[in-house]
Design a protein around this motif. Structure first.
Motif, PDB file in Angstrom:
ATOM      1  N   THR A   1     133.307 106.444  24.169  1.00  0.00           N
ATOM      2  CA  THR A   1     132.956 107.424  25.199  1.00  0.00           C
ATOM      3  C   THR A   1     131.585 107.101  25.774  1.00  0.00           C
ATOM      4  O   THR A   1     130.600 107.032  25.049  1.00  0.00           O
ATOM      5  N   LYS A   2     131.537 106.907  27.070  1.00  0.00           N
ATOM      6  CA  LYS A   2     130.280 106.603  27.750  1.00  0.00           C
ATOM      7  C   LYS A   2     129.753 107.915  28.322  1.00  0.00           C
ATOM      8  O   LYS A   2     130.108 108.309  29.433  1.00  0.00           O
TER       9      LYS A   2
ATOM     10  N   TRP B   1     129.912 114.615  26.352  1.00  0.00           N
ATOM     11  CA  TRP B   1     128.844 114.444  25.363  1.00  0.00           C
ATOM     12  C   TRP B   1     129.323 114.939  23.991  1.00  0.00           C
ATOM     13  O   TRP B   1     129.053 114.305  22.971  1.00  0.00           O
TER      14      TRP B   1
ATOM     15  N   ARG C   1     131.382 112.256  22.624  1.00  0.00           N
ATOM     16  CA  ARG C   1     130.506 111.167  22.164  1.00  0.00           C
ATOM     17  C   ARG C   1     129.880 111.526  20.818  1.00  0.00           C
ATOM     18  O   ARG C   1     129.791 110.687  19.924  1.00  0.00           O
TER      19      ARG C   1
ATOM     20  N   LEU D   1     131.963 102.772  19.403  1.00  0.00           N
ATOM     21  CA  LEU D   1     132.183 103.990  20.171  1.00  0.00           C
ATOM     22  C   LEU D   1     132.788 103.644  21.518  1.00  0.00           C
ATOM     23  O   LEU D   1     132.608 102.527  22.013  1.00  0.00           O
TER      24      LEU D   1
END
Length: 161
Positions: free
Chosen positions: A17-18, A27, A30, A15
């Motif tokens: 996206t932090k 979010w 994510r 992944l």
């Protein structure tokens, strides 16, 4: 980590996206990555005849639950598992719980949370934000079941269903 686990984990998408549950649109991005990774992991497992869990989340992706199972001595041991996404996710790994096994093994915390501190959490910390839920299942829950279910069966702590 054995070679088969390494091979499986290497096929699970990483992944990028932090973002955590409080990060709005990030979010959502994510969560798209999480689902893509989980779908790929399920496909890998089915292809290798190693189907061992199902999972679903609430609409916001903040609460997850499912069933996991482990075959030992030709008998199936099935458990409900659950976890909430920590506010500090992905820096903090989710704490996976199997409530029905609470107080049956030393490798568990209050609420039936499985112990992942020694081996898994340092690995997770080195791989933020690339690891996600699929990685937590593959590198956390799966090895925990493999280590604990035989022990619990041999000590008559659990029975097959």
């Amino acid at each position: 980590m054995d070679n088969q686990t390494k091979q499986t984990v290497s096929q699970i998408p990483l992944l990028t996206t932090k973002a955590g549950p409080r990060d709005g649109d990030k979010w959502i991005e994510r969560m798209k990555e999480e689902y893509t990774s989980l779908i790929k992991y399920v496909e890998i497992n089915k292809k290798s005849d190693n189907d061992w869990f199902n999972i679903e989340s609430n609409q916001m992706g903040t609460r997850w639950q499912g069933k996991c199972w482990y075959i030992y001595n030709f008998k199936k041991y099935e458990f409900d598992f659950e976890f909430d996404m920590p506010i500090t996710y992905p820096e903090t790994a989710p704490e996976i719980a199997i409530p029905e096994l609470e107080n049956k093994t030393e490798k568990m915390y209050r609420g039936g949370k499985i112990c992942l501190t020694v081996h898994f959490k340092p690995l997770w910390a080195r791989n933020v934000p690339h690891f996600g839920i699929a990685h937590a299942l593959a590198l956390g829950l799966a090895p925990w079941l493999a280590a604990e279910v035989p022990h619990l069966v041999e000590n008559n702590m659990i029975k097959d269903k």
